[in-house]
Design a protein around this motif. Structure first.
Motif, PDB file in Angstrom:
ATOM      1  N   THR A  98     122.894  86.329  51.362  1.00 50.35           N
ATOM      2  CA  THR A  98     122.441  84.988  50.996  1.00 50.35           C
ATOM      3  C   THR A  98     121.370  85.110  49.918  1.00 50.35           C
ATOM      4  N   SER A  99     120.849  83.973  49.489  1.00 51.60           N
ATOM      5  CA  SER A  99     119.727  84.015  48.543  1.00 51.60           C
ATOM      6  C   SER A  99     118.396  84.162  49.272  1.00 51.60           C
ATOM      7  N   THR A 102     116.072  80.786  53.883  1.00 53.13           N
ATOM      8  CA  THR A 102     116.340  79.347  53.812  1.00 53.13           C
ATOM      9  C   THR A 102     117.822  79.074  53.599  1.00 53.13           C
ATOM     10  N   HIS A 103     118.456  79.846  52.720  1.00 57.18           N
ATOM     11  CA  HIS A 103     119.888  79.708  52.466  1.00 57.18           C
ATOM     12  C   HIS A 103     120.683  79.952  53.751  1.00 57.18           C
ATOM     13  N   ASN A 106     120.358  76.996  56.162  1.00 53.99           N
ATOM     14  CA  ASN A 106     121.116  75.838  55.694  1.00 53.99           C
ATOM     15  C   ASN A 106     122.618  76.040  55.825  1.00 53.99           C
ATOM     16  N   GLN A 256     129.995  76.715  50.729  1.00 59.90           N
ATOM     17  CA  GLN A 256     130.196  76.391  49.329  1.00 59.90           C
ATOM     18  C   GLN A 256     131.617  76.766  48.931  1.00 59.90           C
TER      19      GLN A 256
END
Length: 412
Positions: A98-99, A102-103, A106, A256
């Protein structure tokens, strides 16, 4: 003195040589970096890996037949395996890049939109970072689920008996940080997970603050989801991981849409790729993932037990020294905590203290630390937060204590 013997045993001066930034000066003073809970510094060994990537094999992954692409793909997937082994995930594809934390949160919150209905309940703790509050509030707004809060006591500990009262057959999800970023408190996550599973609820643990200090074993914890960020673990910014049990990752819909996460695409229908690609749409932070693997190697070479023991000594030493200062109030005195001290001095604003410390080359964090409900609980606008890492020294703490005393004298 005891701390000098420990420092020599741990060889902190040798370790400090790995971090080039520690040689710089700030406002004419040697840098004392005590903002590790926000982001850690990066050793030369990891910097070299980043430079090597862009110098020698920078290419997109999983798609090219040419040698650079294959080399980059191999290194990226090797990093995934390093992270799998570090967190003891059962399978490599249970590690999703992930980034950042937080990513990852989410991603899970978005997926659970399909599973929740009005009247379902979600539990979070009162000491969460905003990134482990806001996504769940958004999820509740979308689904009609109800957000409930596990309270804390004045020592900065979760009140477990209240958690036991809150959880019930309507609870579908429990989200708790492993370690509080604002207070340093270590939460009893194994017991929290067991209680949640006994009520058929899934659990996500925010490991952003724990991962630099504690080697979490996701299988032993039996946790459903665990998230962490590289930049708090001697790695680069912009990359992290979501661990998820295979069964849960298979259930969750993609977060996504785009390249890499598909199996077939037509204008009539698209089918999705298997794990982990289903959740990794687009070109990832390839260099970041590889460097995260290098950072994990670096920290494991030092040893997480050794890191934890040394940082605990730094915490005790600094806490003792700070308590000698008149008007000092420390927030978060849990029985179990990592090397974080949040404090205020009576009559002084934390921002003013932090600004003066910076003038003396000492980097601390001031404010609510993205944990505003914690500050509201203590009825304060914020704190000064000093957070230590294994490359910090007792001498730096001595400089910090003298600077705090000087700032206090200047502001009163």
């Amino acid at each position: 003195m005891r701390h000098q013997t420990q420092a020599k045993t741990f060889e902190v001066e040798k370790i400090r040589k790995d971090f080039p930034i520690l040689n710089r000066k700030v406002n004419g003073y040697p840098l004392v970096y005590f903002d590790n809970a926000a982001t850690s510094q990066t050793p030369q060994q990891v910097i070299d890996v980043i430079v090597d990537y862009y110098s020698n094999y920078n290419a997109n992954i999983h798609r090219g037949v040419h040698s650079l692409s294959q080399e980059a793909t191999d290194k990226y997937e090797q990093a995934r395996i390093k992270l799998q082994k570090h967190f003891n995930a059962e399978k490599p594809y249970e590690i999703i890049f992930t980034s950042g934390t937080t990513h990852g949160i989410n991603l899970v919150a978005s997926g659970f939109s399909e599973f929740l209905k009005e009247g379902d309940e979600i539990l979070v703790s009162a000491m969460e970072h905003h990134s482990n509050i806001v996504p769940w509030q958004m999820l509740c707004e979308r689904t009609g689920a109800i957000l409930k809060v596990i309270p804390i006591n004045l020592k900065g500990e979760l009140i477990y008996s209240e958690y036991e009262k809150l959880i019930n057959e309507n609870t579908k999800l429990v989200f708790v940080n492993h370690v509080s970023n604002a207070l340093g408190s270590v939460n009893p996550i194994k017991e929290i997970i067991e209680k949640a599973h006994a009520n058929n609820a899934a659990v996500l643990i925010d490991g952003a603050q724990a991962a630099p200090h504690i080697k979490a074993d996701v299988q032993a914890l039996d946790v459903d989801f665990y998230v962490a960020s590289a930049h708090k673990m001697c790695g680069p910014t912009g990359v992290g991981i979501l661990y998820g049990k295979e069964a849960w990752l298979e259930k969750l819909p993609p977060y996504q849409g785009g390249g890499e996460m598909i199996a077939t695409v037509s204008f009539e229908k698209t089918t999705y790729a298997g794990l982990p690609h289903k959740f990794e749409a687009g070109t990832p932070n390839i260099c970041g993932g590889i460097a995260f693997g290098a950072a994990i190697d670096y920290m494991n070479q030092i040893g997480f037990d050794e890191i934890a023991a040394y940082e605990h000594e730094l915490l005790e030493y600094a806490t003792g020294k700070l308590k000698e200062i008149e008007g000092m109030k420390i927030y978060g005195e849990a029985e179990e905590k990592t090397a974080v001290i949040s404090f205020n001095i009576e009559g002084l604003h934390p921002y003013d203290i932090g600004t003066l410390l910076d003038k003396m080359g000492i980097a601390v964090r001031t404010g609510h630390h993205c944990a505003q409900p914690v500050m509201d609980f203590f009825k304060i606008p914020g704190t000064v937060r000093a957070s230590f890492s294994f490359y910090n020294s007792h001498d730096e703490i001595d400089s910090f204590i003298e600077a705090v005393k000087k700032a206090k004298m200047m502001l009163q």
